[in-house]
Design an enzyme around this catalytic site. Structure first.
Site, PDB file in Angstrom:
ATOM      1  N   HIS A  13      62.959  48.982  -6.452  1.00 46.01           N
ATOM      2  CA  HIS A  13      61.567  48.826  -6.908  1.00 46.01           C
ATOM      3  C   HIS A  13      60.678  49.118  -5.694  1.00 46.01           C
ATOM      4  CE1 HIS A  13      58.497  46.457  -9.350  1.00 46.01           C
ATOM      5  NE2 HIS A  13      57.938  46.421  -8.161  1.00 46.01           N
ATOM      6  N   CYS A  24      50.717  44.013  -6.009  1.00 44.66           N
ATOM      7  CA  CYS A  24      50.898  42.585  -6.258  1.00 44.66           C
ATOM      8  C   CYS A  24      49.657  41.854  -5.756  1.00 44.66           C
ATOM      9  CB  CYS A  24      52.149  42.072  -5.541  1.00 44.66           C
ATOM     10  SG  CYS A  24      52.368  40.296  -5.684  1.00 44.66           S
ATOM     11  N   HIS A  53      57.168  50.356  -3.860  1.00 39.85           N
ATOM     12  CA  HIS A  53      55.730  50.652  -3.899  1.00 39.85           C
ATOM     13  C   HIS A  53      55.510  51.787  -2.900  1.00 39.85           C
ATOM     14  CE1 HIS A  53      54.059  47.269  -6.389  1.00 39.85           C
ATOM     15  NE2 HIS A  53      55.339  46.944  -6.294  1.00 39.85           N
ATOM     16  N   ARG A 106      52.987  45.975 -16.757  1.00 41.85           N
ATOM     17  CA  ARG A 106      53.006  44.668 -16.085  1.00 41.85           C
ATOM     18  C   ARG A 106      52.570  44.792 -14.621  1.00 41.85           C
ATOM     19  NH1 ARG A 106      54.945  42.404 -11.532  1.00 41.85           N
ATOM     20  NH2 ARG A 106      56.881  43.587 -11.787  1.00 41.85           N
TER      21      ARG A 106
HETATM   22  P1  HMG Z   1      51.106  26.154 -10.247  1.00 43.52           P
HETATM   23  O1  HMG Z   1      49.627  26.172 -10.165  1.00 43.52           O
HETATM   24  O2  HMG Z   1      51.874  25.671  -9.084  1.00 43.52           O
HETATM   25  O3  HMG Z   1      51.708  25.360 -11.482  1.00 43.52           O
HETATM   26  O4  HMG Z   1      51.565  27.628 -10.645  1.00 43.52           O
HETATM   27  P2  HMG Z   1      51.162  24.430 -12.590  1.00 43.52           P
HETATM   28  O5  HMG Z   1      52.380  24.021 -13.357  1.00 43.52           O
HETATM   29  O6  HMG Z   1      50.301  23.369 -11.978  1.00 43.52           O
HETATM   30  O7  HMG Z   1      50.272  25.367 -13.517  1.00 43.52           O
HETATM   31  C1  HMG Z   1      48.932  25.713 -13.259  1.00 43.52           C
HETATM   32  C2  HMG Z   1      48.235  25.952 -14.591  1.00 43.52           C
HETATM   33  O8  HMG Z   1      48.825  27.074 -15.238  1.00 43.52           O
HETATM   34  C3  HMG Z   1      48.375  24.790 -15.562  1.00 43.52           C
HETATM   35  O9  HMG Z   1      47.219  24.829 -16.390  1.00 43.52           O
HETATM   36  C4  HMG Z   1      49.579  25.174 -16.367  1.00 43.52           C
HETATM   37  O10 HMG Z   1      49.592  24.582 -17.647  1.00 43.52           O
HETATM   38  C5  HMG Z   1      49.426  26.668 -16.474  1.00 43.52           C
HETATM   39  P3  HMG Z   1      46.144  23.620 -16.348  1.00 43.52           P
HETATM   40  O11 HMG Z   1      46.911  22.388 -16.627  1.00 43.52           O
HETATM   41  O12 HMG Z   1      45.599  23.663 -14.927  1.00 43.52           O
HETATM   42  O13 HMG Z   1      45.140  24.017 -17.389  1.00 43.52           O
HETATM   43  N1  HMG Z   1      50.716  27.350 -16.597  1.00 43.52           N
HETATM   44  C6  HMG Z   1      50.963  28.322 -17.485  1.00 43.52           C
HETATM   45  N2  HMG Z   1      50.209  28.890 -18.440  1.00 43.52           N
HETATM   46  C7  HMG Z   1      50.780  29.869 -19.180  1.00 43.52           C
HETATM   47  N3  HMG Z   1      52.055  30.295 -18.989  1.00 43.52           N
HETATM   48  C8  HMG Z   1      52.834  29.753 -18.025  1.00 43.52           C
HETATM   49  C9  HMG Z   1      52.290  28.718 -17.233  1.00 43.52           C
HETATM   50  N4  HMG Z   1      52.770  27.983 -16.219  1.00 43.52           N
HETATM   51  C10 HMG Z   1      51.800  27.158 -15.829  1.00 43.52           C
HETATM   52  N5  HMG Z   1      54.070  30.186 -17.865  1.00 43.52           N
HETATM   53  C11 HMG Z   1      53.078  29.310 -11.472  1.00 43.52           C
HETATM   54  C12 HMG Z   1      52.933  28.005 -10.685  1.00 43.52           C
HETATM   55  C13 HMG Z   1      54.487  29.818 -11.259  1.00 43.52           C
HETATM   56  C14 HMG Z   1      52.838  29.024 -12.946  1.00 43.52           C
HETATM   57  C15 HMG Z   1      52.026  30.322 -10.927  1.00 43.52           C
HETATM   58  O14 HMG Z   1      52.158  30.392  -9.546  1.00 43.52           O
HETATM   59  C16 HMG Z   1      52.177  31.701 -11.515  1.00 43.52           C
HETATM   60  O15 HMG Z   1      51.983  31.903 -12.702  1.00 43.52           O
HETATM   61  N6  HMG Z   1      52.485  32.683 -10.658  1.00 43.52           N
HETATM   62  C17 HMG Z   1      52.675  34.066 -11.098  1.00 43.52           C
HETATM   63  C18 HMG Z   1      52.292  35.015 -10.015  1.00 43.52           C
HETATM   64  C19 HMG Z   1      52.573  36.443 -10.435  1.00 43.52           C
HETATM   65  O16 HMG Z   1      52.706  36.761 -11.613  1.00 43.52           O
HETATM   66  N7  HMG Z   1      52.642  37.346  -9.426  1.00 43.52           N
HETATM   67  C20 HMG Z   1      52.841  38.736  -9.634  1.00 43.52           C
HETATM   68  C21 HMG Z   1      54.215  39.068 -10.117  1.00 43.52           C
HETATM   69  S1  HMG Z   1      55.439  39.194  -8.837  1.00 43.52           S
HETATM   70  C22 HMG Z   1      55.308  40.830  -8.296  1.00 43.52           C
HETATM   71  O17 HMG Z   1      54.372  41.513  -8.613  1.00 43.52           O
HETATM   72  C23 HMG Z   1      56.427  41.432  -7.475  1.00 43.52           C
HETATM   73  C24 HMG Z   1      57.361  42.335  -8.290  1.00 43.52           C
HETATM   74  O18 HMG Z   1      56.641  43.412  -8.875  1.00 43.52           O
HETATM   75  C25 HMG Z   1      58.462  42.910  -7.401  1.00 43.52           C
HETATM   76  C26 HMG Z   1      57.969  43.540  -6.106  1.00 43.52           C
HETATM   77  O19 HMG Z   1      57.048  44.379  -6.131  1.00 43.52           O
HETATM   78  O20 HMG Z   1      58.547  43.196  -5.086  1.00 43.52           O
HETATM   79  C27 HMG Z   1      58.044  41.551  -9.419  1.00 43.52           C
HETATM   80 MG    MG Z   2      56.069  45.268  -7.761  1.00 43.89          MG
END
Ligand code: HMG
Ligand code: MG
Length: 311
Positions: A207, A240, A209, A15
């Site tokens: 966690h 990220c 990096h 992931r």
């Molecule tokens: P948004 O654009 O504000 O929300 O995104 P939305 O509801 O308008 O959705 C946009 C589009 O995505 C729409 O499609 C939705 O249907 C679709 P459209 O109508 O334009 O065709 N959609 C989805 N599709 C599939 N599955 C879903 C979903 N939700 C919406 N679940 C949202 C808000 C939260 C969805 C977006 O910002 C997002 O997905 N963000 C994820 C970002 C991410 O994954 N970042 C990396 C992980 S965090 C990390 O790495 C840190 C960590 O490792 C810890 C650390 O290192 O500190 C965990």
């Molecule tokens: Mg991370």
């Protein structure tokens, strides 16, 4: 030195690692990688994210990955879920554990999930409660605990407060994230000291990096403070996409080699883990940063050369 006898490695390579790769990795390769990690003895794996494919196209095949992986007894597989839609797809894909995530700094939270921290917590009501009601375990991340790529220093009390809010929701563990790899052992001692004054060590994970090469030192500090769950990514894959400058996660084989050297059990076979990282390196198409992996591959190449010269 006060150290635990055993440590749980929470593998996030499929992931946190693959979400940051430029090359599109075929679903079958992701499944092969996860299978290789399971074969190494890893028992906790974050396999994908049910997030918007517009935001993280690298993991757009999450349902196929979740349905395609082999799930031997005793292996816990998890996936990131940001909203109700993600939860529904995760449940339909057979997930029995999920993880929710937010940041300790407003700007990173907004860039990562397009919401304020307060709205993100509200949205968790639609995810955590129904997940628990469906018998699914929930983990949580607090990101940017030790520094934010946009805001710089982050008040440690923010992470203490968010950890409390998340545990009140019913998550079994909160992983404190050094998203951009700027933490040092003194800072880890400060943050964990505050968090562990209110929560048992079993409910907290770390966690790290490894952007500045401090991840292992940070782990040793965390272990001395009673932490027994460490997140890591095979080969040191990762980063990220919404944290510019963040490099890979702490490499699983680097931390496992250190732990085994210190007499701490992980249940992981280091040779098999290294094979899993080699598999990942082959499909991402570039060298991985793990120091143990580099040393191991160098040793193998030298042995091959000696054998060729001898034959
Ligand atoms: P948004 O654009 O504000 O929300 O995104 P939305 O509801 O308008 O959705 C946009 C589009 O995505 C729409 O499609 C939705 O249907 C679709 P459209 O109508 O334009 O065709 N959609 C989805 N599709 C599939 N599955 C879903 C979903 N939700 C919406 N679940 C949202 C808000 C939260 C969805 C977006 O910002 C997002 O997905 N963000 C994820 C970002 C991410 O994954 N970042 C990396 C992980 S965090 C990390 O790495 C840190 C960590 O490792 C810890 C650390 O290192 O500190 C965990
Ligand atoms: Mg991370």
């Amino acid at each position: 030195m006060k150290l635990p006898a055993e440590v749980t490695i929470y593998e996030v390579g499929p992931r946190d690692g693959l979400q940051n790769e430029a090359r599109n990795v075929p679903t079958a390769d992701k499944i092969r990688f996860i299978d290789a990690l399971v074969a190494s003895g890893i028992r906790d794996i974050e396999i994908t994210s049910f997030v918007s494919p517009k935001w993280i196209p690298q993991l757009a095949d999450s349902a196929e990955v979740a349905r395609g992986v082999h799930r031997p007894a005793g292996v816990r597989m998890s996936a990131l879920v940001p909203n109700r839609r993600g939860l529904d797809t995760a449940l339909a894909s057979g997930m029995k554990e999920i993880a929710v995530f937010l940041s300790a700094s407003e700007t990173h939270n907004k860039k990562n999930v397009n919401k304020t921290i307060a709205d993100t917590l509200t949205a968790f009501d639609e995810v955590v409660k129904p997940a628990l009601a469906a018998g699914v375990s929930v983990r949580a991340y607090v990101s940017t605990v030790f520094g934010c790529p946009y805001e710089g220093d982050v008040d440690p009390e923010r992470s203490v407060e968010l950890t409390g809010r998340l545990r009140d929701l019913g998550v079994y563990q909160v992983s404190l994230g050094d998203t951009i790899g700027v933490a040092n052992p003194k800072q880890v001692e400060d943050v964990l000291g505050r968090v562990l004054a209110k929560h048992p060590a079993s409910a907290i994970a770390v966690h790290f990096h490894d952007t500045q090469g401090t991840a292992l030192a940070n782990c040793v500090t965390a272990l001395q403070m009673g932490i027994t769950t460490i997140d890591a990514a095979a080969g040191g894959l990762g980063g990220c996409p919404y944290a510019p400058g963040a490099s890979g996660n702490l490499a699983t084989e680097d931390v496992v080699a250190m732990l085994h050297g210190m007499g701490i059990k992980t249940g992981i076979d280091l040779d098999k883990l290294t094979e899993a990282s080699r598999t990942a390196a082959s499909f991402v198409g570039h060298e991985l940063p793990s120091k143990y992996l580099k040393a191991h591959l160098g040793k193998q190449a030298r042995a091959r050369r000696r054998a060729e010269m001898g034959s």
